[in-house]
Write an enzyme that holds these catalytic residues in place. Structure first.
Site, short mmCIF file in Angstrom:
data_model
loop_
_atom_site.label_atom_id
_atom_site.label_comp_id
_atom_site.label_asym_id
_atom_site.label_seq_id
_atom_site.Cartn_x
_atom_site.Cartn_y
_atom_site.Cartn_z
N LEU A 130 0.84 -1.20 0.00
CA LEU A 130 0.00 0.00 0.00
C LEU A 130 0.88 1.26 0.00
CD1 LEU A 130 -2.81 1.40 0.42
CD2 LEU A 130 -2.56 0.98 2.86
N GLU A 132 3.86 4.07 -0.29
CA GLU A 132 4.74 4.46 -1.40
C GLU A 132 5.70 5.53 -0.91
OE1 GLU A 132 2.43 5.64 -4.79
OE2 GLU A 132 1.50 3.65 -4.97
N PRO A 133 6.72 5.86 -1.73
CA PRO A 133 7.64 6.92 -1.31
C PRO A 133 6.89 8.21 -0.97
CG PRO A 133 8.53 5.79 -3.22
CD PRO A 133 7.16 5.22 -2.98
N GLN A 344 14.87 0.73 32.34
CA GLN A 344 15.09 1.45 33.61
C GLN A 344 15.39 0.48 34.75
OE1 GLN A 344 15.25 4.55 33.19
NE2 GLN A 344 15.51 5.28 35.28
N ILE A 345 14.65 -0.61 34.80
CA ILE A 345 14.86 -1.60 35.86
C ILE A 345 16.24 -2.24 35.72
CG2 ILE A 345 14.07 -3.90 36.67
CD1 ILE A 345 11.16 -2.84 36.12
N GLY A 347 18.81 -0.68 34.71
CA GLY A 347 19.84 0.32 35.01
C GLY A 347 20.88 0.34 33.91
N GLY A 348 22.17 0.41 34.29
CA GLY A 348 23.26 0.47 33.30
C GLY A 348 23.20 -0.71 32.34
N GLU A 371 1.11 -0.04 10.09
CA GLU A 371 -0.32 -0.35 10.01
C GLU A 371 -1.18 0.71 10.69
OE1 GLU A 371 -1.24 -4.53 10.26
OE2 GLU A 371 0.78 -5.00 9.54
N1 CAA Z 1 -13.67 -1.00 6.52
C1 CAA Z 1 -14.38 -0.95 5.39
N2 CAA Z 1 -14.39 0.12 4.57
C2 CAA Z 1 -13.68 1.20 4.92
C3 CAA Z 1 -12.91 1.22 6.11
C4 CAA Z 1 -12.93 0.05 6.92
N3 CAA Z 1 -12.20 -0.01 8.03
N4 CAA Z 1 -12.30 2.42 6.20
C5 CAA Z 1 -12.65 3.12 5.11
N5 CAA Z 1 -13.46 2.36 4.32
C6 CAA Z 1 -14.03 2.73 3.00
C7 CAA Z 1 -15.38 3.27 3.16
O1 CAA Z 1 -16.12 2.98 2.01
C8 CAA Z 1 -15.14 4.75 3.23
O2 CAA Z 1 -16.27 5.46 2.88
P1 CAA Z 1 -17.42 5.71 4.04
O3 CAA Z 1 -16.71 6.43 5.14
O4 CAA Z 1 -18.40 6.52 3.31
O5 CAA Z 1 -17.93 4.37 4.47
C9 CAA Z 1 -14.01 4.94 2.22
O6 CAA Z 1 -13.24 3.75 2.38
C10 CAA Z 1 -13.13 6.15 2.44
O7 CAA Z 1 -12.65 6.14 3.77
P2 CAA Z 1 -12.10 7.44 4.51
O8 CAA Z 1 -13.01 8.61 4.23
O9 CAA Z 1 -11.83 7.10 5.93
O10 CAA Z 1 -10.69 7.71 3.72
P3 CAA Z 1 -9.66 8.92 3.92
O11 CAA Z 1 -8.84 8.92 2.67
O12 CAA Z 1 -10.33 10.16 4.35
O13 CAA Z 1 -8.77 8.51 5.21
C11 CAA Z 1 -7.14 7.28 6.51
C12 CAA Z 1 -8.14 7.40 5.38
C13 CAA Z 1 -7.85 6.97 7.80
C14 CAA Z 1 -6.19 8.46 6.76
C15 CAA Z 1 -6.43 6.10 5.91
O14 CAA Z 1 -5.72 6.54 4.78
C16 CAA Z 1 -5.51 5.34 6.81
O15 CAA Z 1 -5.93 4.51 7.62
N6 CAA Z 1 -4.20 5.60 6.65
C17 CAA Z 1 -3.18 4.82 7.29
C18 CAA Z 1 -2.78 3.72 6.38
C19 CAA Z 1 -2.05 2.66 7.05
O16 CAA Z 1 -2.45 2.15 8.09
N7 CAA Z 1 -0.95 2.28 6.39
C20 CAA Z 1 -0.19 1.21 6.83
C21 CAA Z 1 0.30 0.45 5.63
S1 CAA Z 1 0.34 -1.24 5.79
C22 CAA Z 1 1.76 -1.61 6.54
O17 CAA Z 1 2.18 -1.07 7.50
C23 CAA Z 1 2.42 -2.66 5.72
C24 CAA Z 1 3.29 -3.63 6.30
O18 CAA Z 1 4.05 -4.16 5.51
C25 CAA Z 1 3.22 -4.12 7.68
#
Ligand code: CAA
Length: 393
Positions: A130, A132-133, A344-345, A347-348, A371
């Site tokens: 998911l 990206e840069p 902390q527990i 210490g050094g 995540e």
């Molecule tokens: N379940 C189902 N559908 C969902 C949902 C959920 N939990 N969350 C959102 N949606 C859907 C819905 O259809 C939603 O529309 P409604 O609110 O009308 O139902 C639509 O998506 C749009 O959602 P948002 O309006 O919440 O979207 P947004 O763009 O405004 O905000 C955000 C989103 C909360 C900031 C989100 O981008 C986010 O969670 N960002 C963090 C991403 C993240 O956790 N990245 C980690 C990457 S994975 C990782 O770490 C990889 C690894 O290798 C371990």
């Protein structure tokens, strides 16, 4: 964790036997092998094969597709027990059994489930691509493009911080199928990308602060041609929803990882406090040390209860966006505090690489970031609260 619900999952007796076997395996095999994992910066193949043979990759795959078919409570409890050992072990399987399996079960076509779920059950390592840069927290701002060419799709872009990229056979890739941002983030679709496809390459594993043995790297997609049935669910515009649903699942897994690791850290700190002498007594007899132990115990228990409750709700089929975000936020911050007290527990000795406290401290730091950072989770929780209030009015 006090409560594991068995409804809709493995029968209680088989789960108890599985959990006992896992506890023993963690204690007798995985924890003693940690120095080897850290030195090589990878989980040895022999251990990955043992984990496969124990069925650890099959836990969330339905029986109909060759898996064990655990419910959410059982799956998350398994992760919590595994997370007693160094984070690298969970990391190797967590994306396959967590986010990718969950996205396939929720959104995959029958053909996609039949193709990929049995492979996950047999131990295929997968990535979730998911970030990206230029987009991490703002995940819908991603730039990877998927364009149609006849009935095929052509994907181009770079994915960053991708866990397991160097070992993955499959990546679930979020890509833009529309140039503009669309309402509900419908410009994002999800693709099942076999990593041996021409045009897919993986960068050098990144050097990290902690969590040695778990690997992250870039995935570069250079005009990767995929058949139409690589589109998850066979439908455009559903990728963001699938990603967010998978993240609800992933956040429960991270919460379990942080909670399980915090238990290990507290056990280490408690043992050290009973062994280390100061002023002629073990430091565990001093009340200020006891306060740190007690605060840690109470906070771990709180995280265990949050997890148990969130999983119980998830097992009723309810959307648990708030609960998963809250459990991940609390457990990751809690694990950081417990790791800090452990230093902390000590210490050094807490500052020396010879003792595990400094490694725990570095390892724990990631849980507050990936995540969904704590700050994004605050947004997720508050937005859902305000939306619910507006719906009542
Ligand atoms: N379940 C189902 N559908 C969902 C949902 C959920 N939990 N969350 C959102 N949606 C859907 C819905 O259809 C939603 O529309 P409604 O609110 O009308 O139902 C639509 O998506 C749009 O959602 P948002 O309006 O919440 O979207 P947004 O763009 O405004 O905000 C955000 C989103 C909360 C900031 C989100 O981008 C986010 O969670 N960002 C963090 C991403 C993240 O956790 N990245 C980690 C990457 S994975 C990782 O770490 C990889 C690894 O290798 C371990």
């Amino acid at each position: 964790m006090p409560l594991v619900h068995h409804e809709g999952g493995m029968d209680a007796e088989s789960f108890t036997a599985f959990a006992d076997q896992l506890r023993r395996y963690v204690r007798e095999r995985l924890i003693p092998a940690e120095p080897e994992v850290i030195a090589a910066d990878r989980v040895p193949d022999a251990i990955l094969d043992e984990m496969r043979a124990m069925g650890l990759f099959a836990i969330t795959v339905p029986e109909a597709h060759g898996g064990i078919g655990m419910n959410v409570s059982q799956y998350v409890e398994t992760i919590r027990l595994l997370a007693h050992a160094a984070p690298a072990y969970r990391s190797a399987l967590s994306i396959s059994v967590g986010m990718v399996c969950s996205a396939l079960k929720a959104a995959g076509t029958e053909a996609q489930k039949a193709e990929w779920l049995p492979r996950i059950a047999r131990g295929m390592i997968a990535s979730f691509a998911l970030s990206e840069p230029g987009s991490g927290s703002d995940s819908a701002g991603l730039m990877t493009r998927a364009v149609r060419d006849g009935s095929d799709w052509i994907l181009t872009g770079t994915k960053r911080y991708i866990t397991n990229a160097p070992m993955a056979e499959l990546a679930l890739v979020m890509a833009r199928t529309h140039p503009e941002r669309l309402p509900g983030n419908a410009h994002v679709s999800a693709f099942l990308v076999p990593m041996d496809r021409p045009g897919v390459s993986v960068g050098r594993p990144d050097r990290k602060m902690g969590q040695a043995g778990s690997q992250i790297a870039d995935i570069v997609l250079d005009e990767v041609r995929l058949p139409h049935d690589a589109l998850l669910g066979g439908e455009e515009g559903k990728g963001f929803r699938a990603a967010m649903q998978s993240l609800d699942n992933g956040r429960l897994s991270v919460a379990a990882a942080a909670t399980g690791y915090a238990r290990r850290i507290l056990e280490t700190a408690t043992r050290y406090a009973t062994e280390r002498q100061a002023f002629g007594e073990p430091i565990a007899s001093f009340q200020l040390i006891q306060a740190m132990l007690a605060d840690s115990e109470a906070e771990i228990y709180a995280a265990e209860c949050m997890l148990a409750d969130a999983c119980r709700l998830a097992d009723t089929g309810r959307r648990v966006t708030i609960e998963a975000a809250a459990a991940k936020m609390f457990a990751s911050e809690m694990c950081g505090r417990v790791a800090d007290r452990c230093v902390q527990i000590h210490g050094g000795a807490g500052y020396l690489a010879e003792y595990p406290a400094e490694r725990f401290f570095r390892d724990a730091r990631l849980y507050r970031i990936y995540e969904g950072t704590t700050q994004i989770l605050q947004l997720v929780i508050a937005r859902a609260m305000l939306k619910a209030l507006a719906a009542e009015a």
